[in-house]
Design an enzyme around this catalytic site. Sequence first.
Site, PDB file in Angstrom:
ATOM      1  N   GLY A 195       0.004  -5.297   0.726  1.00 49.04           N
ATOM      2  CA  GLY A 195      -1.314  -4.890   0.060  1.00 49.04           C
ATOM      3  C   GLY A 195      -1.240  -5.627  -1.245  1.00 49.04           C
TER       4      GLY A 195
ATOM      5  N   GLU B 277       4.176  -5.850   7.035  1.00 47.18           N
ATOM      6  CA  GLU B 277       3.643  -4.784   7.906  1.00 47.18           C
ATOM      7  C   GLU B 277       4.209  -4.594   9.250  1.00 47.18           C
ATOM      8  OE1 GLU B 277       0.521  -5.768   4.509  1.00 47.18           O
ATOM      9  OE2 GLU B 277       1.824  -6.782   5.977  1.00 47.18           O
TER      10      GLU B 277
ATOM     11  N   ALA C 252       0.801  -1.069  -0.124  1.00 52.86           N
ATOM     12  CA  ALA C 252       0.093   0.177  -0.145  1.00 52.86           C
ATOM     13  C   ALA C 252       0.899   1.212  -0.068  1.00 52.86           C
ATOM     14  CB  ALA C 252      -0.869   0.185   1.291  1.00 52.86           C
TER      15      ALA C 252
ATOM     16  N   GLU D  87      -2.169  -9.121  -0.683  1.00 47.95           N
ATOM     17  CA  GLU D  87      -3.423  -9.039  -0.333  1.00 47.95           C
ATOM     18  C   GLU D  87      -4.150  -9.289  -1.542  1.00 47.95           C
ATOM     19  OE1 GLU D  87      -3.877  -7.414   4.190  1.00 47.95           O
ATOM     20  OE2 GLU D  87      -3.011  -5.978   2.656  1.00 47.95           O
TER      21      GLU D  87
END
Length: 299
Positions: A150, A173, A107, A153
């Site tokens: 992300g 993360e 992200a 994911e």
Amino acid sequence: MAASPRALFRLVVASARSRVLLLPPPARPLLGARACSTGAQFHYLAVQKTGTQQNVGLIQLNRPQALNALCEGLMEELRRALEAMENDPQVGAIVITGSQKAFAAGADIKEMQNKGFQECYSSGFLSGWDKVSTVRKPVIAAVNGYALGGGCELAMMCDIIYAGEKAQFGQPEILLGTIPGAGGTQRLTRAVGKSLAMEMVLTGDRISAAEAKEAGLVSKVFPVDKLLNAAIACAEKIASNSKLVAAMAKESVNAAFETTLAEGTRTEKRLFYATFATDDRREGMTAFVEKRKAKFTDS
């Protein structure tokens, strides 16, 4: 030598901190591909239809200066592109890919670093990121390079993951003082089991494409330059079947992933019965008996 997770995230952060966003050139179209007629302009994506029957939707994440970091603008465009392909009767399957260097490195850290709890909670931050998982048409992730945070994911939201042999998957993360927030702890655990998922989430360590295949995260691994064509070939095979029945099959498999065995088998039986109300089920079985190729009409 591969960059460490910390170094990689520093690169993403540094790229994202640029005040002026340089829009990348559109990706080179594949042979036989044409732009998707969505009527929309995309800054962070290259969107087109491809395949011999033009029945495969191809979405390429196209933010190379930030290793395809998933900013809100990119995710909003991805939602629009997926909705357009969902509503296009010609498209039977969708492929999402990035570059050879990065599927998506995570992200966009710049968008997150100054957020507080109240803002995240009140706005439902990241709540709209699961559009990929709700698309009724089959979606294939073609992952080359980094699929971290992300990006991992996003790949796991797809129905099938094909990986290039140099791909790397991870949920780092923890190195940023947070945890996955777009389904990483849930989908990864279901895909690879508790022990490996816990190790990856708690250490931030990455796994290779070969390790991901062995663990069940990806279904096939290809040479880097063969990956995209292999994913498109799989999507074409899927798209040649009944789109209506493919959606039912996808719903049934997802029930196994998301519910109990008893609930899943009930869903499967209900959907199996439902196929007997379709013209495509009748055509498929008739073609089999008559020893000819079925001509599905998606009805």
